[in-house]
Design an enzyme around this catalytic site. Structure first.
Site, PDB file in Angstrom:
ATOM      1  N   HIS A  82       0.841  -1.199   0.000  1.00 27.73           N
ATOM      2  CA  HIS A  82       0.000   0.000   0.000  1.00 27.73           C
ATOM      3  C   HIS A  82       0.874   1.246   0.000  1.00 27.73           C
ATOM      4  O   HIS A  82       1.888   1.300   0.678  1.00 27.73           O
ATOM      5  CB  HIS A  82      -0.904   0.004   1.239  1.00 27.73           C
ATOM      6  N   ASP A 161     -13.713   2.858   7.280  1.00 27.72           N
ATOM      7  CA  ASP A 161     -12.697   3.537   6.464  1.00 27.72           C
ATOM      8  C   ASP A 161     -13.276   3.911   5.106  1.00 27.72           C
ATOM      9  O   ASP A 161     -12.994   4.987   4.579  1.00 27.72           O
ATOM     10  CB  ASP A 161     -11.449   2.676   6.282  1.00 27.72           C
ATOM     11  N   ARG A 168     -13.161  12.322   3.709  1.00 31.74           N
ATOM     12  CA  ARG A 168     -11.906  13.086   3.826  1.00 31.74           C
ATOM     13  C   ARG A 168     -11.478  13.617   2.465  1.00 31.74           C
ATOM     14  O   ARG A 168     -10.934  14.730   2.365  1.00 31.74           O
ATOM     15  CB  ARG A 168     -10.793  12.196   4.413  1.00 31.74           C
ATOM     16  N   SER A 183      -6.398   4.654   8.436  1.00 27.43           N
ATOM     17  CA  SER A 183      -7.091   4.310   7.195  1.00 27.43           C
ATOM     18  C   SER A 183      -6.372   3.146   6.511  1.00 27.43           C
ATOM     19  O   SER A 183      -6.986   2.135   6.146  1.00 27.43           O
ATOM     20  CB  SER A 183      -7.112   5.543   6.274  1.00 27.43           C
ATOM     21  N   LYS A 187      -7.560  -1.248   6.841  1.00 27.55           N
ATOM     22  CA  LYS A 187      -7.958  -2.137   5.739  1.00 27.55           C
ATOM     23  C   LYS A 187      -6.911  -3.207   5.467  1.00 27.55           C
ATOM     24  O   LYS A 187      -7.257  -4.323   5.065  1.00 27.55           O
ATOM     25  CB  LYS A 187      -8.370  -1.417   4.461  1.00 27.55           C
TER      26      LYS A 187
END
Ligand code: URA
Length: 434
Positions: A82, A161, A168, A183, A187
């Protein structure tokens, strides 16, 4: 408990308790707490921050807000990756097929655009018919069958999230360390991978502009990941200028395909090889980073990584011909050069401004409901340290609206700074947090 009191407490710089965080995440997920109260709270968090303890509670509350994926049906060590988000950050598009082609089962959960940054799912949707709203069963079976799948966040996976991310994105509350860490890690924990490689961006195009803040974010996420029993490592990489040259959904897909064809920008290829090496080692498919790197280069050179991308696109409803013929991907109506008004070495590029140019052209969302234009964006020709003559092209702009094109062009030109002295850009890889 009342949401009003929680907002007031954070507004007055108080630390929220685990009970308060559980209450607000549960209430927001169920729709009992409205967006306007959550927006007020996230803005208060933005200004007054959260402690490491609050961030951990927020992460766990969000991870537990829905189902936890069980990937035990997938054989081997599952690795997820990520990025904290950047401009021109198309890394997953090339990296995931590369790693999968080496034999690492890649079960990846991706997101859409956020703030001035693009998202992997929006980019992948440039392929006609491609979709990521697949069931968990499809996801698991596909990884077992072809070794690769990218899924969007389902309604059941870290739903808190999912809602907060979209909120956001349109309320200028993205760039806060605790909100980013919770966040991403909520996940990643819910998505069930055994190992997680994080790409933490730093610089003017990142949400964390200062290197020390990026390292702090990396440490926070690595601590959360390892604490939850997932082997987690973070690479801190440059985002003081766009990654590669292309910025914009379909344009970035083309650049990722070029890279899988053995061409593509050097910085982008290097980042894929660095992150990929950590992923391959974490999955036990190479004894060390050097061996992993060699394997990754091999699958680019023998075409297996590109073939893996095509296989993956087809498995999720996309048109695999577009992988081999990227000229078939969405194209904008107007294509113009942006000519430099100055001469000299480029000493700075206000990188988030380049992302905003792409948003202005229609490449990102204005509101939660907005549709994005996959064809628009920019392809840079000059980056930091390059020498540019007056009237030389700095970039090609792709647009479908001439008015937007003019606005973006003006902002693009204002984002560049020149110097008469030779200038060397900062290194791509700034450090590793293990
Ligand atoms: N990526 C995420 O998933 N969340 C953030 O907050 C930032 C980047």
């Amino acid at each position: 408990m009342r949401m009003y009191d929680i907002i007031m407490k954070k507004r007055n710089k108080g630390a929220l308790s685990k009970e308060e965080i559980d209450f607000l995440i549960e209430g927001y997920t169920k729709g009992e707490i409205p967006d306007y109260q959550m927006s007020a709270l996230t803005m208060a968090i933005f200004f007054n921050k959260m402690t490491a303890e609050e961030t951990l509670h927020l992460t766990m509350a969000m991870a537990n807000s829905g189902d936890m994926l069980d990937l035990s049906a997938i054989k081997g060590v599952k690795v997820d990756k990520h990025s904290t988000g950047g401009v021109g950050d198309k890394t997953s598009l090339a990296l995931i097929p590369m790693v999968a082609a080496v034999g690492v089962p890649t079960a990846k959960m991706s997101g859409r655009g956020l703030g001035h940054t693009g998202g992997t799912i929006d980019k992948l949707e440039s392929f006609t018919g491609f979709h990521t709203d697949i069931s968990t069963e499809h996801f698991v079976n596909q990884v077992n069958r072809i070794g690769i799948s990218i899924m969007g966040q389902t309604a059941d996976l870290a739903p808190a999230d999912k809602k907060l991310y979209a909120l956001r994105d349109v309320t200028a509350t993205v760039d806060n360390m605790s909100l980013i860490a919770s966040s991403i890690m909520s996940k990643k924990l819910a998505a069930g991978a055994d190992a997680i490689v994080l790409d933490v961006k730093t610089g003017s195009g990142a949400f964390m502009k200062k290197e020390e803040d990026s390292f702090a974010l990396a440490r926070e996420m690595v601590t959360i990941g390892n604490g939850a029993g997932r082997r987690t490592i973070a690479v801190i990489s440059d985002m003081d200028q766009p990654l590669g040259y292309a910025v914009g959904n379909a344009l970035e897909v083309k650049e990722a395909i070029d890279t899988l064809n053995g061409a593509g920008p050097a910085d982008f290829r290097e980042l894929c090889l660095t992150l990929g090496s950590y992923m391959v080692v974490a999955a036990g498919k190479a004894a060390n980073k050097e061996e992993a790197r060699e394997k990754l280069i091999e699958v680019i050179e023998n075409g297996k990584a590109l073939a893996k991308l095509a296989e993956f696109i087809e498995a999720q409803g996309g048109t695999k011909e577009e992988v081999y013929h990227p000229e078939l991907l969405p194209k904008a109506q107007y294509v113009q050069e942006i000519l430099s008004e100055e001469e000299g070495y480029i000493s700075a590029i206000v990188c988030d401004e380049i992302g905003i140019c792409s948003l202005i052209l229609g490449g990102g969302r204005e509101t939660k409901e907005s549709e994005i234009d996959l064809s628009v964006g920019l392809v840079l020709h000059k980056k930091k340290g390059d020498y540019v003559k007056k009237s030389e092209s700095l970039a090609t702009i792709h647009a479908n609206d001439l008015e937007k094109l003019e606005v973006a062009k003006k902002r693009f030109l204002a984002a560049y700074t020149f110097t008469t002295k030779e200038f060397e850009a900062e290194p791509l890889i700034r450090g590793i947090v293990e």
